[in-house]
Design a protein around this motif. Structure first.
Motif, short mmCIF file in Angstrom:
data_model
loop_
_atom_site.label_atom_id
_atom_site.label_comp_id
_atom_site.label_asym_id
_atom_site.label_seq_id
_atom_site.Cartn_x
_atom_site.Cartn_y
_atom_site.Cartn_z
N ASP A 85 0.86 -1.18 0.00
CA ASP A 85 0.00 0.00 0.00
C ASP A 85 0.89 1.23 0.00
O ASP A 85 1.61 1.49 0.96
N SER A 86 0.86 1.99 -1.09
CA SER A 86 1.72 3.17 -1.21
C SER A 86 1.38 4.23 -0.17
O SER A 86 2.23 5.05 0.20
N ARG A 87 0.16 4.24 0.34
CA ARG A 87 -0.22 5.24 1.34
C ARG A 87 0.54 5.04 2.65
O ARG A 87 0.71 5.97 3.43
N GLN A 88 0.97 3.82 2.89
CA GLN A 88 1.78 3.57 4.09
C GLN A 88 3.14 4.23 3.98
O GLN A 88 3.82 4.43 4.98
N GLN A 89 3.56 4.57 2.75
CA GLN A 89 4.82 5.27 2.53
C GLN A 89 4.62 6.78 2.45
O GLN A 89 5.58 7.53 2.25
N ASN A 90 3.36 7.20 2.59
CA ASN A 90 3.01 8.63 2.62
C ASN A 90 3.37 9.37 1.33
O ASN A 90 3.62 10.57 1.36
N GLN A 91 3.42 8.66 0.22
CA GLN A 91 3.65 9.34 -1.05
C GLN A 91 3.19 8.45 -2.20
O GLN A 91 3.25 7.22 -2.11
N PRO A 92 2.68 9.06 -3.27
CA PRO A 92 2.24 8.26 -4.41
C PRO A 92 3.44 7.69 -5.16
O PRO A 92 4.58 8.07 -4.91
N ILE A 93 3.17 6.78 -6.07
CA ILE A 93 4.21 6.18 -6.89
C ILE A 93 4.00 6.60 -8.33
O ILE A 93 2.92 7.03 -8.72
N MET A 94 5.05 6.50 -9.13
CA MET A 94 4.99 6.85 -10.55
C MET A 94 5.31 5.62 -11.38
O MET A 94 6.34 4.98 -11.18
N ILE A 95 4.42 5.30 -12.32
CA ILE A 95 4.63 4.13 -13.18
C ILE A 95 4.45 4.55 -14.64
O ILE A 95 3.41 5.10 -15.01
#
Length: 335
Positions: A85-95
């Motif tokens: 879950d990217s929200r657990q990293q406090n930032q969105p991801i780019m694909i």
């Protein structure tokens, strides 16, 4: 930095968590000709999400090849175990949008997403590992099962725009981290002063950066300069006395001192700063506030984030660098 594998591979390291999926009346799945099951939601004028229904195969409003989708992503096993879950990293991801690695792949899902859309996609676990992850499927994943991906597309843009956004995000994160470090070093400073008083340490000095040090055995000769190779024995512990490691009995280096170029950023700042105060042969205590050690970065269960560290050090040797007078501290990369 825009490689898709960077964001998909954490499936192997993610801790399993069990959460239930929320289902509403508008939860019908549709299936593409390639076998991708999906439901995609868009916001209406009231800001509410509505199912877009079946997406026409000729619809070209989604992300296109060579564009980049900035999103939040999570995915679960068929048994509803959360893997990432990217929200657990406090930032969105780019694909970046690429050619599909198999029919009904995540790449297919991206081309159906527009900026602002949310989507739920069911994708074959076997194909993901064989074609996209290029890794053996772990034993806790059931063969023939699927993963459910939850995507929230924030932006769809060119690679150039995405790289510019990413750089801006890193800069903002760096500024925020520096501000947090300023506050944390005040907290740590008070704790260190309390520790010094509690232990009755005498002749305590403090560097401009904030490292407290006590020379328990003076050395002889000049101090090490930036660029010099220094050899240091050390014992690392917390302020509560718990010892973490020692170079004297470390089997990995055969009990030899740790050698590194001073002032090149290859060690924590507290060491570059503290060791520079010592002459060859000196023994000292270094009390390092967490922003000058590992800061917010936890190093396993043994070292939580924002840990204040005590180092009992001995500067065993100094090997002068040929260009030491021209060397500049802090120019190297920390290991």
């Amino acid at each position: 930095m825009l490689s898709k594998s960077k964001f998909l591979l954490p499936v192997l390291a993610g801790a399993l968590a069990f959460q239930s999926c929320n289902k509403g009346a508008d939860d019908k799945f549709y299936t593409t000709a390639d076998g991708l099951s999906y439901r995609i939601y868009e916001q209406n004028d009231k800001g509410e999400y509505e199912n877009r229904g079946e997406i026409d195969a000729n619809d070209t409003t989604g992300a296109r090849m060579d564009q980049v989708v900035t999103m939040h992503m999570s995915y679960r096993t068929e048994s509803d175990s959360l893997l990432f879950d990217s929200r657990q990293q406090n930032q969105p991801i780019m694909i970046p949008v690429m050619e599909p690695t198999f029919k009904g792949s995540l790449e297919n899902a991206l081309t159906m997403m527009r900026a602002g859309d949310s989507g739920v996609f069911k994708i074959s676990a076997d194909s993901l590992f064989a074609k996209t992850f290029n890794q053996p499927m772990p034993p806790f994943i059931k063969p023939g099962s699927h993963f459910t991906f939850y995507l929230k597309a924030e932006k769809v843009q060119s690679k150039e725009a995405a790289i510019a956004d990413q750089q801006k995000m890193f800069e903002e994160q760096m500024v925020a981290q520096q501000e947090r470090a300023k506050e944390q070093i005040k907290i740590d400073d008070a704790k260190i002063q309390e520790y010094i008083k509690e232990k009755g340490l005498k002749n305590v000095q403090k560097t401009d950066a904030g490292v407290y040090y006590v020379i328990t055995q003076p050395g002889k000769g000049e101090k090490a300069k930036a660029g010099d190779n220094v050899s240091v024995h050390y014992k690392l512990s917390f302020l509560d006395g718990k010892e973490l490691e020692s170079s004297y009995d470390n089997p990995m280096n055969g009990g030899q001192p740790f050698t590194f170029p001073l002032g090149q950023g290859q060690v924590i700042q507290g060491w570059d700063d503290g060791i520079a105060q010592l002459s060859k042969g000196s023994k000292a205590i270094l009390l390092v506030p967490s922003p000058l050690a590992y800061g917010e970065q936890a190093r396993g269960e043994q070292m939580p984030a924002n840990s204040i560290l005590r180092f009992d050090v001995e500067l065993v040797d100094i090997a002068k660098a040929a260009s030491a007078p021209d060397a500049q501290p802090g120019m190297g990369n920390k290991k």
